[in-house]
Design a protein around this motif. Structure first.
Motif, PDB file in Angstrom:
ATOM      1  N   THR A  44       0.814  -1.213   0.000  1.00 33.41           N
ATOM      2  CA  THR A  44       0.000   0.000   0.000  1.00 33.41           C
ATOM      3  C   THR A  44       0.846   1.262   0.000  1.00 33.41           C
ATOM      4  O   THR A  44       0.597   2.209  -0.772  1.00 33.41           O
ATOM      5  CB  THR A  44      -0.943   0.010   1.217  1.00 33.41           C
ATOM      6  OG1 THR A  44      -1.770  -1.158   1.174  1.00 33.41           O
ATOM      7  CG2 THR A  44      -1.822   1.247   1.202  1.00 33.41           C
ATOM      8  N   GLU A  45       1.863   1.303   0.860  1.00 33.97           N
ATOM      9  CA  GLU A  45       2.719   2.491   0.953  1.00 33.97           C
ATOM     10  C   GLU A  45       3.463   2.743  -0.356  1.00 33.97           C
ATOM     11  O   GLU A  45       3.540   3.887  -0.839  1.00 33.97           O
ATOM     12  CB  GLU A  45       3.716   2.327   2.096  1.00 33.97           C
ATOM     13  CG  GLU A  45       4.620   3.535   2.301  1.00 33.97           C
ATOM     14  CD  GLU A  45       5.587   3.338   3.454  1.00 33.97           C
ATOM     15  OE1 GLU A  45       6.522   4.156   3.580  1.00 33.97           O
ATOM     16  OE2 GLU A  45       5.423   2.364   4.220  1.00 33.97           O
ATOM     17  N   GLU A  46       4.014   1.678  -0.945  1.00 31.92           N
ATOM     18  CA  GLU A  46       4.734   1.820  -2.211  1.00 31.92           C
ATOM     19  C   GLU A  46       3.805   2.287  -3.320  1.00 31.92           C
ATOM     20  O   GLU A  46       4.177   3.120  -4.156  1.00 31.92           O
ATOM     21  CB  GLU A  46       5.376   0.483  -2.593  1.00 31.92           C
ATOM     22  CG  GLU A  46       6.522   0.066  -1.683  1.00 31.92           C
ATOM     23  CD  GLU A  46       6.981  -1.352  -1.966  1.00 31.92           C
ATOM     24  OE1 GLU A  46       8.158  -1.646  -1.710  1.00 31.92           O
ATOM     25  OE2 GLU A  46       6.145  -2.169  -2.432  1.00 31.92           O
ATOM     26  N   ALA A  47       2.567   1.755  -3.344  1.00 35.74           N
ATOM     27  CA  ALA A  47       1.606   2.131  -4.380  1.00 35.74           C
ATOM     28  C   ALA A  47       1.222   3.604  -4.263  1.00 35.74           C
ATOM     29  O   ALA A  47       1.143   4.321  -5.275  1.00 35.74           O
ATOM     30  CB  ALA A  47       0.367   1.249  -4.286  1.00 35.74           C
ATOM     31  N   GLU A  48       0.974   4.079  -3.051  1.00 36.37           N
ATOM     32  CA  GLU A  48       0.603   5.483  -2.860  1.00 36.37           C
ATOM     33  C   GLU A  48       1.738   6.406  -3.295  1.00 36.37           C
ATOM     34  O   GLU A  48       1.516   7.424  -3.949  1.00 36.37           O
ATOM     35  CB  GLU A  48       0.240   5.728  -1.398  1.00 36.37           C
ATOM     36  CG  GLU A  48      -1.071   5.056  -0.975  1.00 36.37           C
ATOM     37  CD  GLU A  48      -1.359   5.251   0.498  1.00 36.37           C
ATOM     38  OE1 GLU A  48      -0.460   5.740   1.221  1.00 36.37           O
ATOM     39  OE2 GLU A  48      -2.483   4.892   0.931  1.00 36.37           O
ATOM     40  N   LYS A  49       2.963   6.051  -2.929  1.00 40.01           N
ATOM     41  CA  LYS A  49       4.120   6.865  -3.297  1.00 40.01           C
ATOM     42  C   LYS A  49       4.317   6.889  -4.805  1.00 40.01           C
ATOM     43  O   LYS A  49       4.553   7.960  -5.399  1.00 40.01           O
ATOM     44  CB  LYS A  49       5.380   6.334  -2.605  1.00 40.01           C
ATOM     45  CG  LYS A  49       6.632   7.130  -2.915  1.00 40.01           C
ATOM     46  CD  LYS A  49       7.837   6.552  -2.181  1.00 40.01           C
ATOM     47  CE  LYS A  49       9.102   7.334  -2.521  1.00 40.01           C
ATOM     48  NZ  LYS A  49      10.300   6.786  -1.812  1.00 40.01           N
TER      49      LYS A  49
END
Length: 327
Positions: free
Chosen positions: A281-286
């Motif tokens: 999730t964090e990588e996708a948002e970034k």
């Protein structure tokens, strides 16, 4: 007068006699073709069994006279033990009686497909056809056409569907060790464990070198095999993605190389990768934020290479996927 009338009547019968001879000859050709097709099926079954596959079937029945030659195979079953298993109620083979160089395989009955690590699936398709033809320059040509297909997994009810899939593949005319593939898919969808993934459209033209070793990833890598992407286009909602380039496998069995890309509205594609498990999730948002800003700054279209190395893919400084490995 009587002799003239009798002669005239005999001439009237001649066309019918010729037609009868042609009909009988064509019928004999049709029967011969049906026999040859049945022999070909038997020889193919024996050949596949010799290669280690499990193959069985029920009755063989020919029909379609006089317009075409059709062979029905009841309850066909083909399996590579502990790898995959396929069966259906009836498989039909179509051909022209005077030309058995092109065969068309089709089925409308439910198909059962078991795949190692992917479970047992039940497949129904409005249109499911595979054709195989001999070709003087390319050795052989194959084509697949699927329409209105849905699949469900027995274990958990996971679903997959596709509106249309058209694919053709054949050796390259200039080098028979190169396999060329052209594919178009429309309205592809999967739903597993509550996660739904959709892709509106995919078109691609590929060629794989050293195709004789492609079934073994490590052997293919050691042979110098490469996947050349002549063109790839994907559409998802408002997003557009286009790419060209060449990929190989590294020592760990992960793809490596670089792709020239153009992306419009990258966010939907990043969300797709996250749903597929390639990003957290964090990588996708970034990645979505970084690439959206980069696209806006470039006037709406982001033009930058995707670099694949060391098990990950990056574009414009943002990680967009953890890459699978064959090891």
């Amino acid at each position: 007068m009587a002799d003239g009338k009798s002669t005239h009547q005999r001439w009237l019968y001649i066309p019918w006699g010729i037609a009868a001879v042609i009909f009988v000859a064509y019928f004999m050709l049709w029967r011969y073709g049906a026999g040859e097709m049945e022999k070909a099926v038997t020889l193919w079954v024996d050949d596949q069994r010799a290669r280690g596959l499990e193959v069985s079937h029920g009755a063989l029945r020919a029909d379609g006279f006089p317009f075409f030659l059709r062979l029905h195979i009841e309850e066909p079953h083909i399996a590579a033990p502990r790898v995959w298993d396929w069966r259906t109620q009836r498989l039909t083979i179509d051909a022209l009686p005077y030309d058995l160089n092109r065969l068309i395989f089709s089925t409308r009955s439910e198909q059962a497909l078991s795949l190692k690590n992917y479970g047992d699936w039940r497949i129904i398709a409005e249109d499911f056809r595979v054709s195989v033809a001999n070709d003087k320059k390319r050795d052989w040509v194959a084509a697949v056409s699927i329409g209105g297909a849905t699949a469900a997994r027995d274990q958990d009810g996971a679903e997959a569907s596709i509106g249309e899939l058209v694919m053709d593949l054949a050796p390259d005319e200039a080098d028979l060790t190169v396999l060329t593939i052209n594919l178009m898919a429309v309205n592809a969808r999967t739903n597993a464990n509550g996660t739904e993934i959709n892709l509106d459209k995919l078109q691609t033209s590929l060629s794989a070198s050293e195709s004789y070793a492609i079934s073994d990833a490590d052997a293919w890598r050691r042979a110098g095999g490469a996947l050349h992407i002549g063109g790839l286009f994907a559409q998802l909602e408002e997003g557009r993605f286009a790419a060209t380039g060449t990929l190989k496998l590294d020592a760990d069995g992960s793809p490596e190389g670089a792709l020239k890309t153009e992306i419009i509205a990258p966010a939907p594609f990043i969300q797709l990768l996250a749903k597929a498990g390639a990003l957290n999730t964090e990588e996708a948002e970034k990645a979505a934020a970084t690439l959206t800003l980069a696209a806006i700054a470039a006037g709406g279209t982001l033009t930058a290479p995707i670099e694949l190395k060391e098990g990950a893919a990056h574009i414009a400084g943002a990680k967009i996927a953890d890459l699978p490995s064959t090891d």
